[in-house]
Design a protein around this motif. Structure first.
Motif, PDB file in Angstrom:
ATOM      1  N   UNK A  58     -20.361 -14.913  -7.388  1.00  0.00           N
ATOM      2  CA  UNK A  58     -21.553 -14.155  -7.785  1.00  0.00           C
ATOM      3  C   UNK A  58     -22.490 -14.083  -6.578  1.00  0.00           C
ATOM      4  N   UNK A  59     -22.673 -12.882  -6.049  1.00  0.00           N
ATOM      5  CA  UNK A  59     -23.554 -12.692  -4.899  1.00  0.00           C
ATOM      6  C   UNK A  59     -24.946 -12.208  -5.286  1.00  0.00           C
ATOM      7  N   UNK A  60     -25.112 -11.801  -6.556  1.00  0.00           N
ATOM      8  CA  UNK A  60     -26.406 -11.476  -7.159  1.00  0.00           C
ATOM      9  C   UNK A  60     -27.065 -10.193  -6.650  1.00  0.00           C
ATOM     10  N   UNK A  61     -26.725  -9.732  -5.476  1.00  0.00           N
ATOM     11  CA  UNK A  61     -27.322  -8.497  -4.953  1.00  0.00           C
ATOM     12  C   UNK A  61     -26.478  -7.294  -5.364  1.00  0.00           C
ATOM     13  N   UNK A  62     -27.105  -6.252  -5.914  1.00  0.00           N
ATOM     14  CA  UNK A  62     -28.533  -5.982  -6.038  1.00  0.00           C
ATOM     15  C   UNK A  62     -29.166  -6.623  -7.280  1.00  0.00           C
ATOM     16  N   UNK A  63     -30.479  -6.890  -7.184  1.00  0.00           N
ATOM     17  CA  UNK A  63     -31.272  -7.213  -8.352  1.00  0.00           C
ATOM     18  C   UNK A  63     -31.762  -8.626  -8.486  1.00  0.00           C
ATOM     19  N   UNK A  64     -30.974  -9.618  -7.996  1.00  0.00           N
ATOM     20  CA  UNK A  64     -31.412 -11.015  -8.102  1.00  0.00           C
ATOM     21  C   UNK A  64     -31.358 -11.676  -6.725  1.00  0.00           C
ATOM     22  N   UNK A  65     -32.008 -11.030  -5.786  1.00  0.00           N
ATOM     23  CA  UNK A  65     -32.003 -11.549  -4.419  1.00  0.00           C
ATOM     24  C   UNK A  65     -32.760 -12.860  -4.279  1.00  0.00           C
ATOM     25  N   UNK A  88     -18.631 -10.545  -8.301  1.00  0.00           N
ATOM     26  CA  UNK A  88     -18.686 -10.182  -9.715  1.00  0.00           C
ATOM     27  C   UNK A  88     -19.731  -9.093  -9.993  1.00  0.00           C
ATOM     28  N   UNK A  89     -19.532  -8.432 -11.124  1.00  0.00           N
ATOM     29  CA  UNK A  89     -20.257  -7.190 -11.417  1.00  0.00           C
ATOM     30  C   UNK A  89     -21.591  -7.393 -12.114  1.00  0.00           C
ATOM     31  N   UNK A  90     -21.943  -8.630 -12.500  1.00  0.00           N
ATOM     32  CA  UNK A  90     -23.163  -8.811 -13.288  1.00  0.00           C
ATOM     33  C   UNK A  90     -24.416  -8.868 -12.419  1.00  0.00           C
ATOM     34  N   UNK A  91     -24.622  -7.780 -11.704  1.00  0.00           N
ATOM     35  CA  UNK A  91     -25.804  -7.592 -10.867  1.00  0.00           C
ATOM     36  C   UNK A  91     -26.808  -6.736 -11.643  1.00  0.00           C
ATOM     37  N   UNK A  92     -27.926  -6.394 -10.995  1.00  0.00           N
ATOM     38  CA  UNK A  92     -28.950  -5.546 -11.627  1.00  0.00           C
ATOM     39  C   UNK A  92     -29.330  -4.432 -10.639  1.00  0.00           C
ATOM     40  N   UNK A  93     -28.844  -3.225 -10.774  1.00  0.00           N
ATOM     41  CA  UNK A  93     -28.016  -2.733 -11.875  1.00  0.00           C
ATOM     42  C   UNK A  93     -26.587  -3.275 -11.827  1.00  0.00           C
ATOM     43  N   UNK A 145      -9.977  -2.971  -7.476  1.00  0.00           N
ATOM     44  CA  UNK A 145      -8.743  -3.187  -8.241  1.00  0.00           C
ATOM     45  C   UNK A 145      -8.917  -4.232  -9.341  1.00  0.00           C
ATOM     46  N   UNK A 146     -10.006  -5.018  -9.266  1.00  0.00           N
ATOM     47  CA  UNK A 146     -10.269  -6.062 -10.254  1.00  0.00           C
ATOM     48  C   UNK A 146     -11.513  -5.680 -11.051  1.00  0.00           C
ATOM     49  N   UNK A 147     -11.425  -5.796 -12.369  1.00  0.00           N
ATOM     50  CA  UNK A 147     -12.530  -5.413 -13.251  1.00  0.00           C
ATOM     51  C   UNK A 147     -12.825  -6.547 -14.212  1.00  0.00           C
ATOM     52  N   UNK A 148     -14.120  -6.844 -14.387  1.00  0.00           N
ATOM     53  CA  UNK A 148     -14.500  -7.961 -15.248  1.00  0.00           C
ATOM     54  C   UNK A 148     -15.925  -7.788 -15.745  1.00  0.00           C
ATOM     55  N   UNK A 149     -16.157  -8.207 -16.964  1.00  0.00           N
ATOM     56  CA  UNK A 149     -17.517  -8.314 -17.506  1.00  0.00           C
ATOM     57  C   UNK A 149     -17.994  -9.755 -17.427  1.00  0.00           C
ATOM     58  N   UNK A 150     -17.481 -10.525 -16.463  1.00  0.00           N
ATOM     59  CA  UNK A 150     -17.738 -11.959 -16.405  1.00  0.00           C
ATOM     60  C   UNK A 150     -19.201 -12.295 -16.659  1.00  0.00           C
ATOM     61  N   UNK A 151     -19.383 -13.348 -17.442  1.00  0.00           N
ATOM     62  CA  UNK A 151     -20.685 -13.673 -17.993  1.00  0.00           C
ATOM     63  C   UNK A 151     -20.733 -13.252 -19.445  1.00  0.00           C
ATOM     64  N   UNK A 152     -19.917 -12.239 -19.756  1.00  0.00           N
ATOM     65  CA  UNK A 152     -19.740 -11.769 -21.127  1.00  0.00           C
ATOM     66  C   UNK A 152     -18.263 -11.496 -21.362  1.00  0.00           C
TER      67      UNK A 152
END
Length: 428
Positions: A58-65, A88-93, A145-152
């Motif tokens: 989880x790199x958090x960027x964008x949105x939770x820098x 991972x995709x759970x950034x903001x947006x 190539x990898x897709x995930x809603x990780x965190x949910x």
């Protein structure tokens, strides 16, 4: 780019050899090598591995820098011996469009501490209701190539089936966060003796295992690939083992913290031990180690989850879930797997480089340490012993469960396409 001669390192823990790097590639591997004008690194007693690859960061960027950025996260990755991470995709947006994944990909390229491969969301906004733009993200410059809603969890079976069908067309994989939401409402830790004694809401193992069982059957039905994120229970191990015995195309990962820590630590009420999925029992830990050793669990992935101080330094119930892990992962694996005799260093390279690169189709990484291959390499001193001090971390966040704990091993050098990103334990 100058030549670099690594002298006397044990390649994959085997015989001591010299490795000559010329530009972006390995020019020669052998003994008694020399190269005029080359920078020489004396590496006697050290282990040379292909650069580590993390399929779950989880790199958090964008949105939770305030938690992490692509720059600080990749600096942490280089410090831990990683040459590639999957963000991972759970950034903001949320990274559910081609535009967002391309932004993350380009930031990784610009900063240059390791390659960053974005993971695309399975559903729009991680809401589990409508498939995201899977094809557009795959066709973008990021080549997802990898897709995930990780965190949910993708808990809707119809949505999960459609995702598996969609990614099959281009050889992608859906990485599932296995958590049945209705079984974990209000859950604070592993359901068991400790949760009962502490009066904290329990997180039952079956909440993970039921989703894994459903999804391996869906993957078999569709003929697609499914990957299980941060597998944490002995029962989950048995389901994955059964699925593989049937020829189902399933892979699974375990985190370093689930290989070492147990729910007994929650007795301290220290929120640093609050994580998703929760720390489990000693029986689960032993089952996970055995499964990683025998190949039932394919890889180690960090689930590096940085949080700012205020999100962890609070009462247990209000604290965010997650731990940082990039800078300590290899040390934990050395302690739990190598020093216990469950894996040798070649096995570590397989679980932390070769297989994660293969699952994520990161073709430049996880390559053999041989002439003509990209010079993505990690040099580690296995004899080192040190106490973990979060103040030394390159990550922006400090939420580590290992503060004050002595761990073995130290990454001394990391090379990304022949360029040193870490030199003598310090970022280049």
């Amino acid at each position: 780019m100058s030549k670099i001669l690594i002298r006397g390192a044990k390649v994959l823990g085997g015989e001591a050899q010299d490795v000559l790097i010329d530009g972006e590639t390995i020019a020669e591997v052998g003994t008694g090598l020399s190269a005029e004008g080359a920078q020489v690194i004396e590496a006697e007693g050290q282990i040379l591995l292909p650069g580590l690859v993390d399929l779950h960061t989880h790199l958090r960027e964008p949105g939770r820098e305030d938690s992490e950025t692509v720059l600080t996260g990749t600096r942490a990755a280089a410090s831990g011996g990683y040459t590639a991470v999957f963000a991972m995709a759970n950034t903001h947006p949320v990274a559910d469009t081609a535009g967002v994944v391309e932004q993350v990909y380009r930031l990784g390229r610009e900063h240059g501490y390791c390659d960053v491969q974005p993971i695309g969301a399975v559903t729009v906004g991680l809401e589990g209701k409508k498939l995201a733009e899977l094809g557009a993200m795959h066709d973008s410059a990021a080549g997802v190539t990898v897709f995930s809603d990780d965190g949910k969890c993708v808990d809707d079976a119809v949505i999960m089936r459609r995702a598996l069908e969609y990614v099959k067309a281009f050889g992608g994989v859906v990485a599932q966060h296995a958590q049945e939401p209705r079984l974990t409402e209000g859950a604070q830790m592993n359901e068991g003796v400790v949760s009962a004694e502490l009066g904290l809401g329990g997180w039952p193992a079956v909440a993970e295992e039921s989703i894994i069982a459903r999804d391996v059957l869906l993957a078999e039905h569709v003929g697609s690939r499914v990957h299980i994120c941060h597998l944490s229970t002995a029962g989950s191990v048995e389901i994955v083992r059964w699925a593989k015995s049937r020829g189902i195309d399933v892979t699974a990962e375990v985190t370093p913290h689930h290989l070492l820590l147990t729910d007994e630590l929650v007795r301290s009420y220290n929120p640093v031990y609050k994580v998703n999925p929760p720390l489990r029992t000693e029986r689960d830990v032993m089952a996970l180690r055995e499964a990683l050793a025998d190949g039932t669990i394919d890889i180690v992935a960090t689930d590096h989850a940085p949080h700012p101080h205020e999100d962890k330094d609070c009462e247990w119930a209000a604290a965010a879930m997650g731990m940082v892990g990039l800078e300590t992962a290899l040390s934990v694996v050395q302690q739990t797997m190598v020093e216990t005799g469950l894996l040798d260093w070649a096995g570590v390279a397989d679980r932390m480089s070769v297989k994660p690169a293969a699952i994520g189709r990161a073709t430049e990484h996880g390559r053999p340490v041989s002439a003509g291959e990209p010079a993505n390499l990690t040099l580690v001193d296995p004899a080192y012993r040190g106490v973990v001090d979060p103040a030394d971390f390159a990550s922006r966040s400090r939420n580590t469960p290992y503060e004050g704990r002595e761990l073995p091993g130290r990454v001394t050098h990391t090379f990304l396409r022949g360029r040193a990103t870490l030199v003598d334990g310090k970022l280049a």
